[in-house]
Design a protein around this motif. Structure first.
Motif, mmCIF file in Angstrom:
data_model
loop_
_atom_site.group_PDB
_atom_site.id
_atom_site.type_symbol
_atom_site.label_atom_id
_atom_site.label_comp_id
_atom_site.label_asym_id
_atom_site.label_seq_id
_atom_site.Cartn_x
_atom_site.Cartn_y
_atom_site.Cartn_z
ATOM 1 N N LYS A 178 0.759 17.728 -10.976
ATOM 2 C CA LYS A 178 1.534 18.957 -10.817
ATOM 3 C C LYS A 178 1.736 19.670 -12.148
ATOM 4 N N ALA A 179 1.693 18.917 -13.255
ATOM 5 C CA ALA A 179 1.950 19.511 -14.563
ATOM 6 C C ALA A 179 0.760 20.331 -15.061
ATOM 7 N N CYS A 180 -0.443 19.730 -15.077
ATOM 8 C CA CYS A 180 -1.606 20.444 -15.627
ATOM 9 C C CYS A 180 -2.564 20.933 -14.546
ATOM 10 N N LYS A 181 -2.194 20.773 -13.273
ATOM 11 C CA LYS A 181 -2.954 21.285 -12.128
ATOM 12 C C LYS A 181 -4.367 20.704 -11.992
ATOM 13 N N LYS A 182 -4.593 19.517 -12.551
ATOM 14 C CA LYS A 182 -5.917 18.892 -12.410
ATOM 15 C C LYS A 182 -5.925 18.024 -11.160
ATOM 16 N N MET A 188 0.827 -1.209 0.000
ATOM 17 C CA MET A 188 0.000 0.000 0.000
ATOM 18 C C MET A 188 0.861 1.260 0.000
ATOM 19 N N GLU A 189 1.904 1.287 0.807
ATOM 20 C CA GLU A 189 2.733 2.488 0.906
ATOM 21 C C GLU A 189 3.510 2.754 -0.367
ATOM 22 N N ILE A 190 3.965 1.691 -1.039
ATOM 23 C CA ILE A 190 4.682 1.876 -2.303
ATOM 24 C C ILE A 190 3.744 2.468 -3.345
ATOM 25 N N SER A 191 2.511 1.935 -3.425
ATOM 26 C CA SER A 191 1.575 2.425 -4.437
ATOM 27 C C SER A 191 1.085 3.839 -4.132
ATOM 28 N N GLN A 192 0.933 4.193 -2.862
ATOM 29 C CA GLN A 192 0.415 5.524 -2.543
ATOM 30 C C GLN A 192 1.471 6.608 -2.698
ATOM 31 N N HIS A 193 2.748 6.257 -2.606
ATOM 32 C CA HIS A 193 3.800 7.259 -2.766
ATOM 33 C C HIS A 193 4.341 7.339 -4.189
ATOM 34 N N ALA A 194 3.867 6.457 -5.065
ATOM 35 C CA ALA A 194 4.349 6.437 -6.449
ATOM 36 C C ALA A 194 3.739 7.584 -7.247
ATOM 37 N N THR A 195 4.376 7.921 -8.381
ATOM 38 C CA THR A 195 3.801 8.900 -9.297
ATOM 39 C C THR A 195 3.108 8.132 -10.413
ATOM 40 N N TYR A 196 1.965 8.649 -10.847
ATOM 41 C CA TYR A 196 1.168 8.006 -11.878
ATOM 42 C C TYR A 196 1.081 8.895 -13.108
ATOM 43 N N THR A 197 0.732 8.295 -14.250
ATOM 44 C CA THR A 197 0.619 9.037 -15.496
ATOM 45 C C THR A 197 -0.728 9.749 -15.557
ATOM 46 N N CYS A 198 -0.704 11.014 -15.891
ATOM 47 C CA CYS A 198 -1.924 11.818 -15.993
ATOM 48 C C CYS A 198 -2.647 11.485 -17.293
ATOM 49 N N VAL A 199 -3.973 11.265 -17.202
ATOM 50 C CA VAL A 199 -4.755 10.939 -18.398
ATOM 51 C C VAL A 199 -5.041 12.191 -19.229
ATOM 52 N N PHE A 200 -4.855 13.378 -18.646
ATOM 53 C CA PHE A 200 -5.135 14.624 -19.353
ATOM 54 C C PHE A 200 -3.921 15.132 -20.127
ATOM 55 N N CYS A 201 -2.761 15.185 -19.459
ATOM 56 C CA CYS A 201 -1.572 15.736 -20.133
ATOM 57 C C CYS A 201 -0.551 14.668 -20.518
ATOM 58 N N GLY A 202 -0.695 13.443 -20.008
ATOM 59 C CA GLY A 202 0.197 12.351 -20.386
ATOM 60 C C GLY A 202 1.517 12.321 -19.641
ATOM 61 N N LYS A 203 1.711 13.222 -18.686
ATOM 62 C CA LYS A 203 2.975 13.257 -17.944
ATOM 63 C C LYS A 203 2.895 12.380 -16.699
ATOM 64 N N ASP A 204 4.045 11.950 -16.240
ATOM 65 C CA ASP A 204 4.149 11.104 -15.055
ATOM 66 C C ASP A 204 4.218 11.999 -13.818
ATOM 67 N N SER A 205 3.117 12.683 -13.495
ATOM 68 C CA SER A 205 3.203 13.691 -12.440
ATOM 69 C C SER A 205 2.004 13.714 -11.501
ATOM 70 N N ILE A 206 1.229 12.634 -11.470
ATOM 71 C CA ILE A 206 0.105 12.597 -10.526
ATOM 72 C C ILE A 206 0.595 11.997 -9.218
ATOM 73 N N LYS A 207 0.366 12.726 -8.128
ATOM 74 C CA LYS A 207 0.727 12.250 -6.794
ATOM 75 C C LYS A 207 -0.491 12.326 -5.891
ATOM 76 N N ARG A 208 -0.477 11.526 -4.840
ATOM 77 C CA ARG A 208 -1.586 11.487 -3.891
ATOM 78 C C ARG A 208 -1.509 12.683 -2.951
ATOM 79 N N VAL A 209 -2.632 13.382 -2.803
ATOM 80 C CA VAL A 209 -2.716 14.526 -1.897
ATOM 81 C C VAL A 209 -3.283 14.074 -0.556
ATOM 82 N N ALA A 210 -4.393 13.362 -0.603
ATOM 83 C CA ALA A 210 -5.041 12.818 0.581
ATOM 84 C C ALA A 210 -5.715 11.517 0.152
ATOM 85 N N THR A 211 -6.443 10.892 1.059
ATOM 86 C CA THR A 211 -7.099 9.634 0.744
ATOM 87 C C THR A 211 -8.067 9.811 -0.412
ATOM 88 N N GLY A 212 -7.766 9.152 -1.541
ATOM 89 C CA GLY A 212 -8.647 9.200 -2.704
ATOM 90 C C GLY A 212 -8.552 10.461 -3.536
#
Length: 105
Positions: free
Chosen positions: A71-75, A42-66
């Protein structure tokens, strides 16, 4: 001989504090191996960066639960508690798509 050559920072020397504990090494011998293994996943998956479906960059991070923020397109996107996309969400998405295609035909 205080000067450190490139041999000091070889890939074999970096990050060898824990063999298999990884991110859950902070718990030491407490809580049992099975629970630590589950928490590690769980901790590895929650701290990982994911690919954004809007801009395609590897920059989605978890802010809070769910709550996931790119960071790239501010969505900000709602997702799973520990991963961006859950298996249940994928199943619901495919069911909705299947039903939508069935009504149009």
């Amino acid at each position: 001989d205080l000067s450190c050559s490139a041999a000091c920072l070889s890939p074999a020397m970096v990050n060898k504090r824990t063999k298999k504990a990884g991110i859950t090494g902070k718990y030491g011998v407490r809580y049992g191996a099975s629970l630590r293994k589950t928490v590690k996943k769980m901790e590895i998956s929650q701290h990982a960066t994911y690919t954004c479906v809007f801009c395609g960059k590897d920059s989605i991070k978890r802010v809070a639960t769910g709550i996931w923020h790119c960071k790239a397109c501010k969505k900000t996107v709602a997702g799973g508690a520990y991963t961006l996309n859950t298996a249940q969400a994928a199943q619901v998405r495919s069911t909705i798509r299947r039903l939508r295609e069935g009504t149009e035909v």
